[in-house]
Design a protein around this motif. Sequence first.
Motif, mmCIF file in Angstrom:
data_model
loop_
_atom_site.group_PDB
_atom_site.id
_atom_site.type_symbol
_atom_site.label_atom_id
_atom_site.label_comp_id
_atom_site.label_asym_id
_atom_site.label_seq_id
_atom_site.Cartn_x
_atom_site.Cartn_y
_atom_site.Cartn_z
ATOM 1 N N LEU A 101 0.815 -1.218 0.000
ATOM 2 C CA LEU A 101 0.000 0.000 0.000
ATOM 3 C C LEU A 101 0.851 1.271 0.000
ATOM 4 C CD1 LEU A 101 -2.796 -1.130 2.481
ATOM 5 C CD2 LEU A 101 -3.073 -0.636 0.037
ATOM 6 N N SER A 102 2.141 1.132 0.318
ATOM 7 C CA SER A 102 3.052 2.283 0.306
ATOM 8 C C SER A 102 3.548 2.615 -1.096
ATOM 9 C CB SER A 102 4.269 2.005 1.207
ATOM 10 O OG SER A 102 3.879 1.862 2.546
ATOM 11 N N ARG A 103 3.294 1.734 -2.053
ATOM 12 C CA ARG A 103 3.750 1.981 -3.421
ATOM 13 C C ARG A 103 3.014 3.183 -4.013
ATOM 14 N NH1 ARG A 103 2.359 -3.061 -6.577
ATOM 15 N NH2 ARG A 103 3.400 -1.956 -8.270
ATOM 16 N N PRO A 104 3.690 3.977 -4.855
ATOM 17 C CA PRO A 104 3.051 5.146 -5.470
ATOM 18 C C PRO A 104 1.742 4.812 -6.186
ATOM 19 C CG PRO A 104 5.409 5.203 -5.857
ATOM 20 C CD PRO A 104 5.125 3.884 -5.193
ATOM 21 N N LYS A 105 1.617 3.606 -6.684
ATOM 22 C CA LYS A 105 0.403 3.160 -7.374
ATOM 23 C C LYS A 105 -0.853 3.340 -6.518
ATOM 24 C CE LYS A 105 0.674 -0.430 -10.039
ATOM 25 N NZ LYS A 105 0.219 0.080 -11.339
ATOM 26 N N PHE A 106 -0.682 3.231 -5.178
ATOM 27 C CA PHE A 106 -1.831 3.330 -4.274
ATOM 28 C C PHE A 106 -1.895 4.668 -3.539
ATOM 29 C CE2 PHE A 106 -1.090 -1.294 -4.604
ATOM 30 C CZ PHE A 106 -2.354 -1.691 -5.034
ATOM 31 N N ALA A 107 -1.124 5.641 -3.982
ATOM 32 C CA ALA A 107 -1.096 6.950 -3.311
ATOM 33 C C ALA A 107 -2.494 7.538 -3.218
ATOM 34 C CB ALA A 107 -0.164 7.905 -4.060
ATOM 35 N N GLY A 108 -2.859 7.968 -2.027
ATOM 36 C CA GLY A 108 -4.160 8.592 -1.792
ATOM 37 C C GLY A 108 -5.225 7.639 -1.288
ATOM 38 N N LEU A 109 -5.023 6.351 -1.453
ATOM 39 C CA LEU A 109 -6.043 5.373 -1.059
ATOM 40 C C LEU A 109 -6.308 5.390 0.445
ATOM 41 C CD1 LEU A 109 -7.918 2.933 -1.440
ATOM 42 C CD2 LEU A 109 -5.892 1.474 -1.582
ATOM 43 N N ILE A 110 -5.248 5.316 1.233
ATOM 44 C CA ILE A 110 -5.424 5.243 2.685
ATOM 45 C C ILE A 110 -5.963 6.558 3.246
ATOM 46 C CG2 ILE A 110 -4.199 5.007 4.884
ATOM 47 C CD1 ILE A 110 -4.752 2.360 3.497
ATOM 48 N N THR A 111 -5.491 7.683 2.731
ATOM 49 C CA THR A 111 -5.992 8.968 3.243
ATOM 50 C C THR A 111 -7.481 9.134 2.923
ATOM 51 O OG1 THR A 111 -5.122 10.048 1.256
ATOM 52 C CG2 THR A 111 -3.782 10.179 3.242
ATOM 53 N N GLU A 112 -7.921 8.655 1.768
ATOM 54 C CA GLU A 112 -9.353 8.704 1.459
ATOM 55 C C GLU A 112 -10.136 7.735 2.337
ATOM 56 O OE1 GLU A 112 -10.566 8.465 -2.636
ATOM 57 O OE2 GLU A 112 -9.115 9.988 -3.243
ATOM 58 N N ARG A 113 -9.563 6.570 2.589
ATOM 59 C CA ARG A 113 -10.236 5.582 3.435
ATOM 60 C C ARG A 113 -10.437 6.122 4.850
ATOM 61 N NH1 ARG A 113 -11.709 0.242 3.854
ATOM 62 N NH2 ARG A 113 -10.913 -1.004 5.586
ATOM 63 N N LEU A 114 -9.493 6.905 5.319
ATOM 64 C CA LEU A 114 -9.584 7.479 6.664
ATOM 65 C C LEU A 114 -10.784 8.405 6.831
ATOM 66 C CD1 LEU A 114 -5.839 8.269 7.411
ATOM 67 C CD2 LEU A 114 -7.341 6.877 8.847
ATOM 68 N N GLN A 115 -11.295 8.926 5.724
ATOM 69 C CA GLN A 115 -12.441 9.843 5.804
ATOM 70 C C GLN A 115 -13.737 9.109 6.152
ATOM 71 O OE1 GLN A 115 -12.625 12.046 2.112
ATOM 72 N NE2 GLN A 115 -10.430 12.459 2.156
ATOM 73 N N ASP A 116 -13.798 7.810 5.841
ATOM 74 C CA ASP A 116 -15.063 7.077 5.983
ATOM 75 C C ASP A 116 -15.007 5.880 6.917
ATOM 76 O OD1 ASP A 116 -16.585 8.611 3.977
ATOM 77 O OD2 ASP A 116 -15.105 7.790 2.594
#
Length: 200
Positions: A101-116
């Motif tokens: 999940l730290s790979r650039p390919k997934f950038a933004g995924l975790i921060t968006e998940r934190l919203q919900d």
Amino acid sequence: MESPRTKPRQKDNDQHSILASAWKIVQDADYQAVTMDAVAMSANISKTDLYRKWPDRATLIMAAFAQYDSKAVKLHVPNGGHLERDFSKLFEQLIPEINELSRPKFAGLITERLQDVPLDHVLSIAPGKDFHSVLMSMLKRANKRHEIQLNQLSENVTNLPALLLINQIIQEKQVTKQDLDRLITEILLPVFTASKIKWI
């Protein structure tokens, strides 16, 4: 006339098609390229049906991650007889998932998940025991061994392990077991075992 089995089978096919379409977009480009419009079009499904099951793209991609990525972890409760060893074993289980999940390919995924998603559920990806329940099982055992006093630990403290791991992902850093063990010895153990003072 449709048989009673037709609709559930169609739902399964739709779900597979949606997850496969979303995952292909991530593999061909990255997480930022995923839009609900693109997934609906690729899966040949209406956006209404798509949103019924997945309210946002982060939830959708996490479901696809759990389905298709071999790095998605099914957590087991460590039982090493000591809180430090248990933390180390728990974190070690998560290294492949964190680094993926730290790979650039997934950038933004975790921060968006934190919203919900509540903080203690962000790392619960693959089906099975969620991160919070595994952590609480560990802490209850540590409490019985008098390593900590669980009723003295605030929610801020019990959320700290997840927060530290999420921070590694957001920083897009590949981690080793030694990196995570340092987080345990330098941060988690001092904070968690401070509650022992209450036993005196």
